[in-house]
Design an enzyme around this catalytic site. Structure first.
Site, PDB file in Angstrom:
ATOM      1  N   ASP A   1     -56.391 -30.483  13.580  1.00 51.24           N
ATOM      2  CA  ASP A   1     -56.961 -31.720  13.039  1.00 51.24           C
ATOM      3  C   ASP A   1     -58.396 -31.507  12.536  1.00 51.24           C
ATOM      4  O   ASP A   1     -58.960 -32.388  11.896  1.00 51.24           O
ATOM      5  CB  ASP A   1     -56.928 -32.807  14.120  1.00 51.24           C
ATOM      6  CG  ASP A   1     -57.087 -34.206  13.562  1.00 51.24           C
ATOM      7  OD1 ASP A   1     -57.086 -34.347  12.323  1.00 51.24           O
ATOM      8  OD2 ASP A   1     -57.197 -35.150  14.373  1.00 51.24           O
TER       9      ASP A   1
ATOM     10  N   ARG B   1     -63.147 -28.917   7.555  1.00 52.80           N
ATOM     11  CA  ARG B   1     -64.127 -27.825   7.491  1.00 52.80           C
ATOM     12  C   ARG B   1     -63.463 -26.530   7.022  1.00 52.80           C
ATOM     13  O   ARG B   1     -64.131 -25.659   6.467  1.00 52.80           O
ATOM     14  CB  ARG B   1     -64.817 -27.653   8.848  1.00 52.80           C
ATOM     15  CG  ARG B   1     -63.942 -27.174   9.963  1.00 52.80           C
ATOM     16  CD  ARG B   1     -64.553 -27.449  11.327  1.00 52.80           C
ATOM     17  NE  ARG B   1     -64.461 -28.868  11.702  1.00 52.80           N
ATOM     18  CZ  ARG B   1     -64.991 -29.389  12.797  1.00 52.80           C
ATOM     19  NH1 ARG B   1     -65.662 -28.632  13.640  1.00 52.80           N
ATOM     20  NH2 ARG B   1     -64.851 -30.670  13.056  1.00 52.80           N
TER      21      ARG B   1
ATOM     22  N   ASP C   1     -58.914 -39.823   3.665  1.00 54.04           N
ATOM     23  CA  ASP C   1     -59.515 -38.548   4.033  1.00 54.04           C
ATOM     24  C   ASP C   1     -59.864 -37.681   2.811  1.00 54.04           C
ATOM     25  O   ASP C   1     -60.347 -36.568   2.951  1.00 54.04           O
ATOM     26  CB  ASP C   1     -58.604 -37.785   5.009  1.00 54.04           C
ATOM     27  CG  ASP C   1     -59.405 -36.952   6.001  1.00 54.04           C
ATOM     28  OD1 ASP C   1     -60.616 -37.190   6.149  1.00 54.04           O
ATOM     29  OD2 ASP C   1     -58.804 -36.046   6.627  1.00 54.04           O
TER      30      ASP C   1
ATOM     31  N   GLU D   1     -59.298 -29.864  10.050  1.00 54.70           N
ATOM     32  CA  GLU D   1     -58.866 -29.177   8.836  1.00 54.70           C
ATOM     33  C   GLU D   1     -59.878 -29.245   7.700  1.00 54.70           C
ATOM     34  O   GLU D   1     -59.911 -28.377   6.837  1.00 54.70           O
ATOM     35  CB  GLU D   1     -57.518 -29.747   8.367  1.00 54.70           C
ATOM     36  CG  GLU D   1     -57.589 -31.037   7.523  1.00 54.70           C
ATOM     37  CD  GLU D   1     -58.216 -32.236   8.238  1.00 54.70           C
ATOM     38  OE1 GLU D   1     -58.217 -32.250   9.484  1.00 54.70           O
ATOM     39  OE2 GLU D   1     -58.698 -33.151   7.553  1.00 54.70           O
TER      40      GLU D   1
ATOM     41  N   LYS E   1     -52.434 -36.538  15.072  1.00 56.34           N
ATOM     42  CA  LYS E   1     -53.251 -37.696  15.437  1.00 56.34           C
ATOM     43  C   LYS E   1     -52.358 -38.769  16.050  1.00 56.34           C
ATOM     44  O   LYS E   1     -51.235 -38.968  15.596  1.00 56.34           O
ATOM     45  CB  LYS E   1     -53.872 -38.310  14.175  1.00 56.34           C
ATOM     46  CG  LYS E   1     -55.058 -37.574  13.611  1.00 56.34           C
ATOM     47  CD  LYS E   1     -55.632 -38.340  12.427  1.00 56.34           C
ATOM     48  CE  LYS E   1     -56.723 -37.558  11.735  1.00 56.34           C
ATOM     49  NZ  LYS E   1     -57.917 -37.342  12.555  1.00 56.34           N
TER      50      LYS E   1
ATOM     51  N   LYS F   1     -64.410 -33.068   0.116  1.00 54.53           N
ATOM     52  CA  LYS F   1     -63.184 -32.895   0.902  1.00 54.53           C
ATOM     53  C   LYS F   1     -62.076 -33.762   0.314  1.00 54.53           C
ATOM     54  O   LYS F   1     -62.185 -34.984   0.268  1.00 54.53           O
ATOM     55  CB  LYS F   1     -63.437 -33.285   2.366  1.00 54.53           C
ATOM     56  CG  LYS F   1     -62.161 -33.339   3.233  1.00 54.53           C
ATOM     57  CD  LYS F   1     -62.479 -33.653   4.700  1.00 54.53           C
ATOM     58  CE  LYS F   1     -61.205 -33.930   5.503  1.00 54.53           C
ATOM     59  NZ  LYS F   1     -61.478 -34.245   6.931  1.00 54.53           N
TER      60      LYS F   1
ATOM     61  N   ASP G   1     -54.252 -37.047   6.260  1.00 54.10           N
ATOM     62  CA  ASP G   1     -54.525 -36.210   7.425  1.00 54.10           C
ATOM     63  C   ASP G   1     -53.690 -36.690   8.610  1.00 54.10           C
ATOM     64  O   ASP G   1     -54.052 -37.638   9.300  1.00 54.10           O
ATOM     65  CB  ASP G   1     -56.027 -36.261   7.756  1.00 54.10           C
ATOM     66  CG  ASP G   1     -56.391 -35.326   8.894  1.00 54.10           C
ATOM     67  OD1 ASP G   1     -55.530 -34.521   9.314  1.00 54.10           O
ATOM     68  OD2 ASP G   1     -57.543 -35.392   9.367  1.00 54.10           O
TER      69      ASP G   1
END
Ligand code: BES
Ligand code: MN
Ligand code: ZN
Length: 463
Positions: free
Chosen positions: A312, A316, A253, A314, A242, A230, A235
């Site tokens: 959020d 996956r 992230d 995102e 967030k 990833k 993020d």
């Protein structure tokens, strides 16, 4: 950006290091010259884990240095403490003199190397360091390769998002590919739509720096391994933003991407007989007029539709397209690594790398390899009865089940939907960050699970 975390060449001037366990301390002191024994007693040297006592020698130079090993219980509580104590000594050459038992030498030597790491990209001054001669019986070049790879992972994570966007992550992958003669191709921006990576484009389209899929290949071995990481370079949470406190660390992230690049570096530098592929969806989850929205439904690369219930979730989404690609040419072993859920951190904390796999043999191999190289992992279940939680009703899949139950598991189940044809799949939901200074793990970015996987690959226990 990687620097050399290396051993010193053997030197006749190296100061002797002696490891001392508490129950052997008295005998040891009795064998020392009286003045030195008195010195050690005066300084309260009790051989606790990582405790250091420099014995006085001629002309102010230490005659030798005692390092406490603590009890086995202490060492289980804090790995790498001895190596870190050595790295913390004043600048000079040092050598471990006494024979080491079992894997003790490896852990001390690796602990030393990893303790030399310091994120100094934004520092104007460097610090002189203690130099350790490679201990007898350890494969020093192997350990140096591991340390160089870990330094790469840490540097990538530690670099702020401003300087580590999808473009910079691509540049880092290209530099690595060049160093080891790997092939690399990158699909970016609208090309992602033309080549059918809709979710990577969707998540990354609101950012100023274009989303992309990095695809690196190396080696011609019969065994094949695909690593998927990833690469969310920052993020914000997207429109379901967030809160500030949760966003603060989100430069990390891309920790999954950083960790698979580190692992790829280990594999390539070691020259393992593998066909390696590394896939990194690199994006920023940003907020703009063209952000994707809660309630939107998108079709992934493999044709499955996904309803967005939280922008959020995102990671996956971008992994789904990359995994779907991996599934089209199944490798013997497919591994994804991602800072995917806060739930994983809640479940196991920052020190353990939780992983999911349906393959019992691989789970066992990995757990054993992890113990061998002091890179702890913990298995979590792909619990099939929770599949219904990721099925929303008006699309095939839901990216963010409500209710907050088993968040790491439902995320893993989501990913598994995209690799139905791979023979062996493992997913790591890592934290990628050391929240405070610990031996060989300074506060900041840290690789998790990579050394364990590397060990299993070398041992041939995976795939
Ligand atoms: N990158 C985060 C997960 C994360 C947060 C990892 C903090 C480590 C520390 C991920 O993109 C995320 O936001 N996940 C959400 C998913 C939820 C909305 C279903 C989470 O875990 O809260
Ligand atoms: Mn997120
Ligand atoms: Zn994320």
């Amino acid at each position: 950006m990687t620097r050399s975390l290396c051993f010193a060449p053997a030197s006749p001037d190296a100061i002797a290091l002696h490891l001392v366990a508490p129950d052997a301390l008295e005998a040891r002191l009795e064998n020392l010259p009286t003045a030195q024994a008195a010195w050690a007693r005066h300084h309260g040297f009790a051989a606790t884990l990582g405790q250091v006592c420099a014995l006085p020698g001629d002309a102010g130079r230490p005659a030798a240095i005692l390092i406490g090993t603590g009890t086995p219980h202490d060492r289980a509580r804090q790995r790498f403490a001895i190596g870190a104590a050595i790295a913390g000594l004043p600048e000079a050459d040092y050598a471990l003199i006494d024979p080491l038992v079992g894997t003790e030498g490896e852990e001390i030597a690796l602990g030393y190397l990893l303790s030399l790491y310091r994120f100094d990209r934004y520092r104007t001054q460097s610090r002189p360091k203690a130099r350790l001669v490679a201990p007898q019986g350890v494969d020093s070049a192997h350990l140096e390769r591991i340390a160089a790879a870990e330094a790469l992972t840490r540097d990538l994570i530690n670099t702020p998002a401003e300087d580590m966007g999808p473009d910079a992550l691509e540049a880092a992958a290209r530099t690595l590919a060049e160093e080891f003669g790997a092939e690399i191709s990158v699909t970016a921006g609208d090309e992602l739509l033309a080549r059918n990576f809709p979710l990577i484009n969707t998540v990354g389209r609101a950012a100023a720096r274009a989303p992309r899929l990095i695809d690196l290949r190396w080696g011609r071995g019969a065994r094949s391994v695909t690593l998927v990481g990833k690469g969310v370079c920052f993020d914000t949470g997207g429109l379901n933003l967030k809160p500030g406190a949760s966003m603060g660390l989100m430069k990390k992230d891309m920790g999954g991407a950083a960790t698979v690049l580190g692992l790829a570096r280990m594999i390539m530098a070691e020259g393992l007989d593998l066909s390696l592929r590394v896939l990194i969806p690199a994006v920023e989850n940003a907020v703009a007029g063209n952000s994707f929205r809660p309630g939107d439904i998108f079709t992934a690369r493999n044709g499955k539709t996904v309803e967005i219930n939280n922008t959020d979730a995102e990671g996956r989404l971008v992994l789904a397209d990359a995994l779907a690609l991996a599934n089209e040419t199944p490798a013997d072993l497919t591994i994804s690594m991602a800072t995917l859920t806060g739930a994983a951190r809640v479940a196991v904390g920052a020190d353990l790398a939780p992983f999911f796999t349906d393959d019992e043999g691989f789970a066992t191999a990995l757990t054993q390899a992890a113990a061998q190289v002091a890179d702890p992992v913990w298995r979590l279940p792909f619990h099939a009865p929770y599949e219904t939680m990721i099925e929303p009703g008006i699309a095939d899949l839901d990216n963010a089940p409500s209710g907050g139950m088993a968040g790491a598991i439902t995320a893993a189940l989501f990913l598994r939907r995209f690799v139905p044809d791979v023979p062996k799949y493992a997913h790591f939901d890592i934290y990628g960050w050391s929240p405070s200074n610990a031996p060989a793990r300074p506060k900041g970015g840290v690789g998790m699970g990579a050394r364990a996987i590397f060990r299993a690959l070398i041992d041939g226990t995976a795939p």
